[in-house]
Design a protein around this motif. Structure first.
Motif, short mmCIF file in Angstrom:
data_model
loop_
_atom_site.label_atom_id
_atom_site.label_comp_id
_atom_site.label_asym_id
_atom_site.label_seq_id
_atom_site.Cartn_x
_atom_site.Cartn_y
_atom_site.Cartn_z
N LEU A 1 -4.85 0.62 0.34
CA LEU A 1 -6.20 1.16 1.39
C LEU A 1 -7.39 1.23 1.05
O LEU A 1 -8.08 0.93 1.85
CB LEU A 1 -5.68 2.29 2.04
N LYS B 1 -13.47 7.06 2.45
CA LYS B 1 -12.51 7.78 3.09
C LYS B 1 -13.10 9.02 4.09
O LYS B 1 -14.10 9.07 4.23
CB LYS B 1 -11.47 8.80 2.16
N PHE C 1 -8.92 5.02 3.43
CA PHE C 1 -9.73 3.65 3.67
C PHE C 1 -11.06 3.76 3.92
O PHE C 1 -11.49 4.63 4.55
CB PHE C 1 -8.65 3.00 4.73
N ALA D 1 -2.16 -4.53 7.32
CA ALA D 1 -2.54 -3.98 5.98
C ALA D 1 -1.10 -4.17 5.31
O ALA D 1 -0.94 -4.41 4.11
CB ALA D 1 -2.87 -2.54 5.69
N PHE E 1 0.86 -1.24 -0.12
CA PHE E 1 0.10 0.04 0.02
C PHE E 1 0.83 1.11 0.05
O PHE E 1 2.10 1.25 0.47
CB PHE E 1 -0.93 0.06 1.43
N PHE F 1 -1.19 4.57 9.28
CA PHE F 1 -1.24 4.50 7.78
C PHE F 1 -0.43 5.71 7.16
O PHE F 1 -0.72 5.96 5.75
CB PHE F 1 -2.51 4.49 7.15
#
Length: 251
Positions: A119, A141, A163, A112, A18, A157
């Motif tokens: 994501l 999102k 995400f 992840a 990602f 992240f």
């Protein structure tokens, strides 16, 4: 460390990491020829003390989805209770971080990354005081509002917010009640019934995400949810507490 789980999922999982770039996320997803897994995460606090509280409805959502699909959530993996299965031919990973709410990202971020998911194949379910009790909202999102669990996920992240989220409305605290105490209380009978009904609806929404994608699922499900429980009387039903003494800590 990957063991049998990685062996079973390897044919389905993209080899791309990602990215913090939205452009990279889009190109990664569109160029994948194999089916990528979905990672569905429910936020909450571990332990009997927090079971059935407002702050744990994310856990409840993942539990119900796992039960409906025959997926076991008994494996400990990256600080989470973890399970994996197939839904309509698509690999699905389920996780309930055991880090306590404010540190949820310590589990979600590494999960992840380990499975090299963009994501836009991650969805986080969590409680939301800005929605009426029992109302769901699916979004591709967003920010974190006042939710420290989502804030932690975003941080891990690399501050990327791209995400999915399944927001589960729990209503607002009544009067001058401290929001920190409110979310750590249990629902009263009526509120619990409403949340249980919403979670059943959420299972169908998650199945729709798997089969139709997040954008299409949001278009249909958000319209259905928009006009639920609009009267003042209905909103108050979920705000009334079944416990007289609130928790004092906020996690």
């Amino acid at each position: 460390m990957r063991g049998n789980l990685w062996t079973r999922l390897a044919p389905f999982i993209s080899k791309r990491h990602f990215s913090t770039s939205q452009t990279s996320l889009s190109s990664s997803f569109s160029s994948c020829s194999a089916i990528q897994p979905w990672l569905f995460v429910g936020l909450g606090n571990p332990g009997e003390k927090y079971e059935c509280t407002r702050h744990n409805v994310g856990f409840d959502m993942i539990d119900m989805f796992a039960q409906s699909q025959g997926i076991s959530l008994t494996r400990h993996h990256f600080k989470a209770l973890f399970g994996e299965g197939m839904v309509e031919g698509v690999p699905v990973l389920l996780a309930k971080p055991q880090t306590y709410m404010n540190l949820s990202g310590e589990s979600v971020g590494p999960l992840a990354a380990y499975y090299k998911l963009p994501l836009n194949r991650v969805l986080v379910a969590f409680d939301d005081t800005d929605l009426p009790c029992g109302v769901l909202r699916l979004q591709p999102k967003g920010g974190y509002g006042r939710h420290n669990g989502v804030k932690s996920v975003i941080y891990h992240f690399r501050k990327n917010r791209e995400f999915g989220r399944l927001r589960i409305g729990i209503g607002r605290p009544p009067g001058q009640m401290d929001p920190k105490a409110f979310v750590l209380e249990k629902f009263n009978k009526t509120g619990r019934e409403r949340i249980d009904s919403a979670i059943e609806e959420g299972v169908e929404i998650l199945k729709l995400v798997v089969t139709k994608g997040l954008t299409e699922a949001a278009k249909s499900s958000n319209v259905d949810q928009k006009y639920k429980h609009l009267t003042t009387h209905d909103l108050q039903l979920c705000q009334q507490s079944s416990a007289s003494t609130p928790w004092t800590e906020w996690t």
